[in-house]
Design a protein around this motif. Sequence first.
Motif, PDB file in Angstrom:
ATOM      1  N   LEU A 212      25.167  41.391  33.887  1.00 36.14           N
ATOM      2  CA  LEU A 212      25.337  39.966  34.168  1.00 36.14           C
ATOM      3  C   LEU A 212      25.114  39.150  32.892  1.00 36.14           C
ATOM      4  CD1 LEU A 212      25.761  37.983  36.663  1.00 36.14           C
ATOM      5  CD2 LEU A 212      23.325  37.503  36.383  1.00 36.14           C
ATOM      6  N   THR A 213      26.111  38.336  32.563  1.00 34.63           N
ATOM      7  CA  THR A 213      26.101  37.602  31.302  1.00 34.63           C
ATOM      8  C   THR A 213      26.325  36.117  31.544  1.00 34.63           C
ATOM      9  OG1 THR A 213      26.986  39.557  30.169  1.00 34.63           O
ATOM     10  CG2 THR A 213      27.173  37.444  29.018  1.00 34.63           C
ATOM     11  N   ILE A 214      25.455  35.309  30.957  1.00 39.24           N
ATOM     12  CA  ILE A 214      25.530  33.852  31.087  1.00 39.24           C
ATOM     13  C   ILE A 214      25.828  33.290  29.705  1.00 39.24           C
ATOM     14  CG2 ILE A 214      24.266  31.756  31.713  1.00 39.24           C
ATOM     15  CD1 ILE A 214      23.092  35.169  32.947  1.00 39.24           C
ATOM     16  N   SER A 215      26.857  32.436  29.599  1.00 37.01           N
ATOM     17  CA  SER A 215      27.256  31.945  28.285  1.00 37.01           C
ATOM     18  C   SER A 215      27.334  30.429  28.240  1.00 37.01           C
ATOM     19  CB  SER A 215      28.610  32.539  27.881  1.00 37.01           C
ATOM     20  OG  SER A 215      29.627  32.083  28.749  1.00 37.01           O
ATOM     21  N   GLU A 356      23.129  40.918  42.467  1.00 41.26           N
ATOM     22  CA  GLU A 356      22.997  41.851  43.581  1.00 41.26           C
ATOM     23  C   GLU A 356      24.166  41.789  44.556  1.00 41.26           C
ATOM     24  OE1 GLU A 356      19.297  40.580  45.174  1.00 41.26           O
ATOM     25  OE2 GLU A 356      18.062  41.683  43.697  1.00 41.26           O
ATOM     26  N   ASN A 357      24.997  40.774  44.436  1.00 40.87           N
ATOM     27  CA  ASN A 357      26.109  40.594  45.371  1.00 40.87           C
ATOM     28  C   ASN A 357      27.409  40.307  44.605  1.00 40.87           C
ATOM     29  OD1 ASN A 357      27.819  40.005  47.493  1.00 40.87           O
ATOM     30  ND2 ASN A 357      26.351  38.721  48.580  1.00 40.87           N
ATOM     31  N   LYS A 360      30.246  38.278  46.356  1.00 34.48           N
ATOM     32  CA  LYS A 360      30.023  36.833  46.429  1.00 34.48           C
ATOM     33  C   LYS A 360      30.363  36.187  45.090  1.00 34.48           C
ATOM     34  CE  LYS A 360      26.554  33.266  47.300  1.00 34.48           C
ATOM     35  NZ  LYS A 360      25.137  32.970  47.643  1.00 34.48           N
ATOM     36  N   MET A 361      29.943  36.813  44.000  1.00 30.06           N
ATOM     37  CA  MET A 361      30.240  36.279  42.680  1.00 30.06           C
ATOM     38  C   MET A 361      31.747  36.216  42.442  1.00 30.06           C
ATOM     39  SD  MET A 361      28.624  37.278  38.973  1.00 30.06           S
ATOM     40  CE  MET A 361      29.060  39.023  39.041  1.00 30.06           C
ATOM     41  N   GLU A 362      32.446  37.241  42.874  1.00 27.51           N
ATOM     42  CA  GLU A 362      33.901  37.278  42.715  1.00 27.51           C
ATOM     43  C   GLU A 362      34.567  36.143  43.487  1.00 27.51           C
ATOM     44  OE1 GLU A 362      37.777  38.157  41.840  1.00 27.51           O
ATOM     45  OE2 GLU A 362      35.964  38.951  40.870  1.00 27.51           O
ATOM     46  N   LYS A 363      34.083  35.870  44.678  1.00 26.47           N
ATOM     47  CA  LYS A 363      34.652  34.788  45.492  1.00 26.47           C
ATOM     48  C   LYS A 363      34.454  33.431  44.806  1.00 26.47           C
ATOM     49  CE  LYS A 363      34.709  32.840  50.179  1.00 26.47           C
ATOM     50  NZ  LYS A 363      34.754  31.437  49.718  1.00 26.47           N
ATOM     51  N   ILE A 364      33.260  33.202  44.278  1.00 22.07           N
ATOM     52  CA  ILE A 364      32.979  31.941  43.596  1.00 22.07           C
ATOM     53  C   ILE A 364      33.855  31.809  42.348  1.00 22.07           C
ATOM     54  CG2 ILE A 364      31.206  30.612  42.381  1.00 22.07           C
ATOM     55  CD1 ILE A 364      29.141  31.979  44.218  1.00 22.07           C
ATOM     56  N   GLN A 365      33.997  32.895  41.630  1.00 15.31           N
ATOM     57  CA  GLN A 365      34.832  32.877  40.429  1.00 15.31           C
ATOM     58  C   GLN A 365      36.285  32.567  40.770  1.00 15.31           C
ATOM     59  OE1 GLN A 365      33.934  36.760  38.854  1.00 15.31           O
ATOM     60  NE2 GLN A 365      32.322  35.969  37.507  1.00 15.31           N
ATOM     61  N   GLN A 366      36.773  33.129  41.871  1.00 16.29           N
ATOM     62  CA  GLN A 366      38.150  32.856  42.283  1.00 16.29           C
ATOM     63  C   GLN A 366      38.306  31.399  42.713  1.00 16.29           C
ATOM     64  OE1 GLN A 366      40.829  34.970  41.880  1.00 16.29           O
ATOM     65  NE2 GLN A 366      41.835  33.008  42.274  1.00 16.29           N
TER      66      GLN A 366
END
Length: 407
Positions: A212-215, A356-357, A360-366
């Motif tokens: 997980l990377t935050i930029s 951990e999910n 969910k992250m993919e849905k938000i990104q989309q």
Amino acid sequence: MRIIYIHQYFLTPKEGGATRSYHLAKGLVEQGIEVDMISTHNQAFYDLKIIDGIRVHYLPIPYDQRFGFLKRIWAFYRFTRSAKSWIKKLPRPDYLYITSTPLTTGLIGLWAKRKFALPYIFEVRDLWPDAPIQVGAIRNPLIKKLLYALEKRIYQQAIKIVALSPGIASNIRKKCPQANLHIIPNFADAEIFKKEEKSATLLKKFGLKNTLTISYTGAIGQVNVVDEILKLAHLSKKQKLPFQFLVMGRGSKLPDLLEKAKSQNLENFHLIPFGSKKEVAEVLNQSDVAFISFDQLPILRTNSPNKFFDAIAAGKVILVNHKGWIYDLVKQYEIGFYFHPSNPEEGLKILTKLHENPSKMEKIQQNAKTLSDRFFTKEIAIKKLLMVIYPEKFGGETRDEVYILTA
């Protein structure tokens, strides 16, 4: 039709930074409109370059974000004076298209209208003088009064005004109710910023792990409070979480940021040198979350930051630290979360849940990518600008409502 476009800090995608004027001017040229761009560079000579059909006049007026207040004012004054001399040399345009900041660019429009009866369109990127006053750069009551009077006069004399956010538009309406006002927000170049999988080659290039990377990508100045990302990096290290934090940018506060990261021994923090738009896209494509931060000043809630639009075009979860119109977009379209600067623990919980999910992250990104494609592409912005500049040919009028939040 001929336009003289005035932007003191014109940049191309190869140079990086804010490239709005490049894309808008290029879009006008592609529709048969002649564009002369008056700008500056840090060279000791005048230069003329033809860039994708835009005639760019580079005036020899150095500028750096690290300049002190008086040195900045001197650069603003020199540009105003030099731009006037070039307007007199160039063939008469149909319009001047003047973009701020600084507010002093509006003096060029007032002068051209008075001397040559040249109409001007004024584009408001940031609210001056409110921004430097709230930051504390301008304290003298007389100077404040003079600048507010100048701002109002610039708005009153403009044939049309383009605001970059609903908040900016609302502020202008209060000061100049009769303004012919249009909202054209910032945008991203979808040819560069795409939702792509992480690259093993680029991870190796940047010295990163596949975690997980935050930029943060953008300016590192006084109002950007980029050091808030270090709060998350510190907590992540303390809790032995496998997260990594990137900053790509430049600015006056970069040395302070690096010193603070060094003093905390943050091995999970990485600095990547400022680069072109293509290089920004590479960094975002190795990231999962984009950190959007500004100081907690009311005026900064109206900002239309390039870094946000690049990030959603690349399909990133947004972590925003202030409750302005960007926060409203994040909340309404479910493209990210609010990070409270005084409660970084809650921010780390959000990141942990994303880690951990993955679905969910993919849905938000989309969701973020969909929002970008729907409202914030350069093609949409160019179409709106053409309607503002040349309604007789391109028809219609742009709406000045907060359409982004109601569509």
